[in-house]
Design a protein around this motif. Structure first.
Motif, PDB file in Angstrom:
ATOM      1  N   THR A 127     -31.553  55.466 104.117  1.00  0.00           N
ATOM      2  CA  THR A 127     -30.056  55.347 104.102  1.00  0.00           C
ATOM      3  C   THR A 127     -29.624  55.405 102.331  1.00  0.00           C
ATOM      4  N   GLU A 128     -30.580  54.560 101.824  1.00  0.00           N
ATOM      5  CA  GLU A 128     -30.095  54.535 100.279  1.00  0.00           C
ATOM      6  C   GLU A 128     -30.383  55.977  99.535  1.00  0.00           C
ATOM      7  N   ILE A 129     -31.450  56.448  99.962  1.00  0.00           N
ATOM      8  CA  ILE A 129     -31.937  57.842  99.440  1.00  0.00           C
ATOM      9  C   ILE A 129     -30.970  58.919  99.788  1.00  0.00           C
ATOM     10  N   PHE A 130     -30.298  58.873 101.069  1.00  0.00           N
ATOM     11  CA  PHE A 130     -29.424  60.054 101.518  1.00  0.00           C
ATOM     12  C   PHE A 130     -28.061  59.778 100.959  1.00  0.00           C
ATOM     13  N   ARG A 131     -27.754  58.563 100.337  1.00  0.00           N
ATOM     14  CA  ARG A 131     -26.400  58.269  99.637  1.00  0.00           C
ATOM     15  C   ARG A 131     -26.494  59.265  98.356  1.00  0.00           C
ATOM     16  N   ALA A 132     -27.487  59.590  98.002  1.00  0.00           N
ATOM     17  CA  ALA A 132     -27.388  60.386  96.735  1.00  0.00           C
ATOM     18  C   ALA A 132     -27.911  61.804  96.963  1.00  0.00           C
ATOM     19  N   ALA A 133     -27.907  62.390  98.402  1.00  0.00           N
ATOM     20  CA  ALA A 133     -28.624  63.646  98.646  1.00  0.00           C
ATOM     21  C   ALA A 133     -27.598  64.403  98.389  1.00  0.00           C
ATOM     22  N   LYS A 134     -27.635  65.758  98.167  1.00  0.00           N
ATOM     23  CA  LYS A 134     -26.781  66.877  97.696  1.00  0.00           C
ATOM     24  C   LYS A 134     -26.964  67.929  99.045  1.00  0.00           C
ATOM     25  N   THR A 135     -25.789  68.354  99.274  1.00  0.00           N
ATOM     26  CA  THR A 135     -25.709  69.678 100.241  1.00  0.00           C
ATOM     27  C   THR A 135     -26.459  70.759  99.875  1.00  0.00           C
ATOM     28  N   THR A 165     -26.344  76.882 101.148  1.00  0.00           N
ATOM     29  CA  THR A 165     -26.309  78.048 102.089  1.00  0.00           C
ATOM     30  C   THR A 165     -26.090  77.700 103.555  1.00  0.00           C
ATOM     31  N   ALA A 166     -26.866  76.281 104.076  1.00  0.00           N
ATOM     32  CA  ALA A 166     -26.796  75.957 105.537  1.00  0.00           C
ATOM     33  C   ALA A 166     -26.094  74.715 105.647  1.00  0.00           C
ATOM     34  N   SER A 167     -25.501  73.909 104.519  1.00  0.00           N
ATOM     35  CA  SER A 167     -24.563  72.652 104.615  1.00  0.00           C
ATOM     36  C   SER A 167     -25.509  71.623 105.269  1.00  0.00           C
ATOM     37  N   PHE A 168     -26.920  71.547 105.056  1.00  0.00           N
ATOM     38  CA  PHE A 168     -27.663  70.428 105.321  1.00  0.00           C
ATOM     39  C   PHE A 168     -27.817  69.720 104.055  1.00  0.00           C
ATOM     40  N   LEU A 169     -28.182  68.348 104.320  1.00  0.00           N
ATOM     41  CA  LEU A 169     -28.506  67.313 103.341  1.00  0.00           C
ATOM     42  C   LEU A 169     -29.825  67.576 102.964  1.00  0.00           C
ATOM     43  N   VAL A 170     -30.060  67.629 101.577  1.00  0.00           N
ATOM     44  CA  VAL A 170     -31.236  67.827 100.841  1.00  0.00           C
ATOM     45  C   VAL A 170     -31.709  66.710  99.983  1.00  0.00           C
ATOM     46  N   THR A 171     -32.952  65.994 100.134  1.00  0.00           N
ATOM     47  CA  THR A 171     -33.598  65.140  99.194  1.00  0.00           C
ATOM     48  C   THR A 171     -34.880  65.285  99.157  1.00  0.00           C
ATOM     49  N   ARG A 172     -35.187  65.173  97.838  1.00  0.00           N
ATOM     50  CA  ARG A 172     -36.917  65.570  97.780  1.00  0.00           C
ATOM     51  C   ARG A 172     -37.293  64.389  97.273  1.00  0.00           C
ATOM     52  N   ALA A 173     -36.881  63.208  97.623  1.00  0.00           N
ATOM     53  CA  ALA A 173     -37.481  61.746  97.279  1.00  0.00           C
ATOM     54  C   ALA A 173     -38.836  61.674  98.266  1.00  0.00           C
ATOM     55  N   ASN A 174     -39.786  61.235  97.344  1.00  0.00           N
ATOM     56  CA  ASN A 174     -41.298  61.094  97.777  1.00  0.00           C
ATOM     57  C   ASN A 174     -41.186  60.137  99.181  1.00  0.00           C
ATOM     58  N   ASN A 175     -40.459  59.249  99.114  1.00  0.00           N
ATOM     59  CA  ASN A 175     -40.540  58.205 100.165  1.00  0.00           C
ATOM     60  C   ASN A 175     -39.462  58.282 101.201  1.00  0.00           C
ATOM     61  N   ASP A 234     -38.732  62.034 107.258  1.00  0.00           N
ATOM     62  CA  ASP A 234     -38.477  63.374 107.653  1.00  0.00           C
ATOM     63  C   ASP A 234     -37.243  63.572 108.666  1.00  0.00           C
ATOM     64  N   VAL A 235     -36.158  63.431 108.061  1.00  0.00           N
ATOM     65  CA  VAL A 235     -34.841  63.810 108.701  1.00  0.00           C
ATOM     66  C   VAL A 235     -33.804  65.024 107.937  1.00  0.00           C
ATOM     67  N   ALA A 236     -33.622  66.025 108.777  1.00  0.00           N
ATOM     68  CA  ALA A 236     -32.858  67.027 108.236  1.00  0.00           C
ATOM     69  C   ALA A 236     -31.707  67.100 108.961  1.00  0.00           C
ATOM     70  N   ALA A 237     -30.525  66.877 108.365  1.00  0.00           N
ATOM     71  CA  ALA A 237     -29.308  66.936 109.086  1.00  0.00           C
ATOM     72  C   ALA A 237     -28.262  67.013 108.078  1.00  0.00           C
ATOM     73  N   SER A 238     -26.927  67.348 108.626  1.00  0.00           N
ATOM     74  CA  SER A 238     -25.673  67.791 107.892  1.00  0.00           C
ATOM     75  C   SER A 238     -25.081  66.088 107.874  1.00  0.00           C
ATOM     76  N   ALA A 239     -24.091  66.097 106.915  1.00  0.00           N
ATOM     77  CA  ALA A 239     -23.452  64.911 106.681  1.00  0.00           C
ATOM     78  C   ALA A 239     -22.993  64.405 108.027  1.00  0.00           C
ATOM     79  N   GLU A 240     -22.407  65.225 108.682  1.00  0.00           N
ATOM     80  CA  GLU A 240     -21.654  64.821 110.105  1.00  0.00           C
ATOM     81  C   GLU A 240     -22.818  64.041 111.076  1.00  0.00           C
ATOM     82  N   THR A 241     -24.107  64.397 111.064  1.00  0.00           N
ATOM     83  CA  THR A 241     -24.929  64.051 112.121  1.00  0.00           C
ATOM     84  C   THR A 241     -25.774  63.067 111.561  1.00  0.00           C
ATOM     85  N   LEU A 242     -25.823  62.758 110.161  1.00  0.00           N
ATOM     86  CA  LEU A 242     -26.958  61.846 109.440  1.00  0.00           C
ATOM     87  C   LEU A 242     -26.787  60.514 110.083  1.00  0.00           C
TER      88      LEU A 242
END
Length: 316
Positions: free
Chosen positions: A117-125, A128-138, A141-149
């Motif tokens: 939850t803390e990591i996805f606060r800083a995630a960028k969209t 191309t496909a409007s999914f939230l992306v984070t490359r944090a090591n920890n 494995d969740v891949a979702a848009s802001a609406e379904t996160l």
């Protein structure tokens, strides 16, 4: 309490030490001790969940007012327990940004989901496909848009708690020899887009549950669909209404229509063998219901049966 400003650079500062420091002197002096700016002291306190004196507190105390300071709360799961200048670098923002992503009922939180939850606060969209992306090591494995996160994290929380309630651990398998195969996220085979147009949203490290001696990779992904879009400029697109151009805003300058993947709003759980070569993979659609106990019960039953068969099978 920190005795020497140099010492704060050589070793981590615990939550308790930071709490004593900020309540024993004004923020300018505390910042000098830590060799950071006044505003950064506030960020450290927010990251470690340490209360600090409100504005005007030291002035009122100087004039003799009787003031009480709030107690140091117990540490929250997934939050750091200390800070050091060298160890944190730029990753502190993961913990002090305040945009709320999701919150489960008190006392019913899995630490990995709290951290996600803390990591996805800083995630960028992803553009191309409007999914939230984070490359944090920890990150789990969740891949979702802001609406379904929020829905994805709520399901992950229920699943992880149920796994550990049955004695199965859940980890982000950093630096271990596990694989995470590519997962198909198209709702239906694309007609206008290339099969490879959907982004590969694999995390840095897979999320793995250990069932007896069998590891099981776990991914929660939102599927995507094709969308007819019009370029608006500045890297932005807008959906083209079907069978009509009505409702599409006029564009000044160069524009074009295109087909791109877009989040479909549907989530699925994918369990797979994280050992090369991947021997099995199974998918389940995740309902939109808030309570997922029945879905999780069915999923755990299948995973435990698979683990039992794998454990009972004679070695090749």
């Amino acid at each position: 309490m920190i005795q020497d400003p140099v010492d704060s650079e050589l070793r981590p500062v615990s939550r308790e030490e930071l709490y004593q420091l900020v309540w024993s002197m004004p923020v300018m002096r505390a910042a000098a001790r830590l060799k950071v700016s006044n505003s950064y002291v506030a960020r450290i306190c927010a990251a470690l969940d340490v209360p600090r004196p409100p504005r005007g507190w030291w002035t009122r105390k100087k004039f003799g007012q009787t003031l009480t300071r709030p107690p140091l709360p117990p540490p929250r799961p997934g939050r750091p327990l200390s800070w050091s200048r060298d160890a944190w670098g730029g990753s502190l923002s993961t913990y002090y940004k305040r945009r709320r992503v999701w919150q489960a009922p008190a006392g019913d939180l899995h630490p990995l989901v709290v951290l996600a939850t803390e990591i996805f606060r800083a995630a960028k969209t992803e553009p191309t496909a409007s999914f939230l992306v984070t490359r944090a090591n920890n990150a789990i494995d969740v891949a979702a848009s802001a609406e379904t996160l929020r829905h994805a994290l709520a399901f992950a929380n229920t699943l992880f708690l149920a796994l550990e309630a049955r004695g199965h651990s859940v980890i982000v398998a950093a630096r271990r020899r596990f694989i995470r195969p590519r997962i198909e996220i198209w709702d239906e085979p694309p007609v206008h887009c290339s099969e490879k147009a959907a982004p590969d949203l694999a995390p840095r490290w897979p999320t793995v549950a250990m069932l007896q001696d069998m590891p099981a990779g776990i991914a929660i992904v939102e599927t995507c669909r094709e969308a007819h879009v019009k370029y608006l400029g500045d890297g932005k697109f807008e959906p083209v209404p079907p069978k009509s151009r009505k409702g599409v805003r006029p564009v000044l300058g160069i524009t074009w229509n295109d087909w791109q993947p877009r989040p479909a709003g549907r989530l699925k759980l994918v369990a797979y063998s994280p050992v090369h070569p991947a021997a099995w993979m199974r998918e389940w659609q995740i309902s939109t219901l808030r309570k997922h106990e029945r879905e999780v019960e069915m999923i755990l039953g299948w995973l435990e049966e698979t683990a039992a068969q794998s454990f009972a099978a004679p070695p090749a």
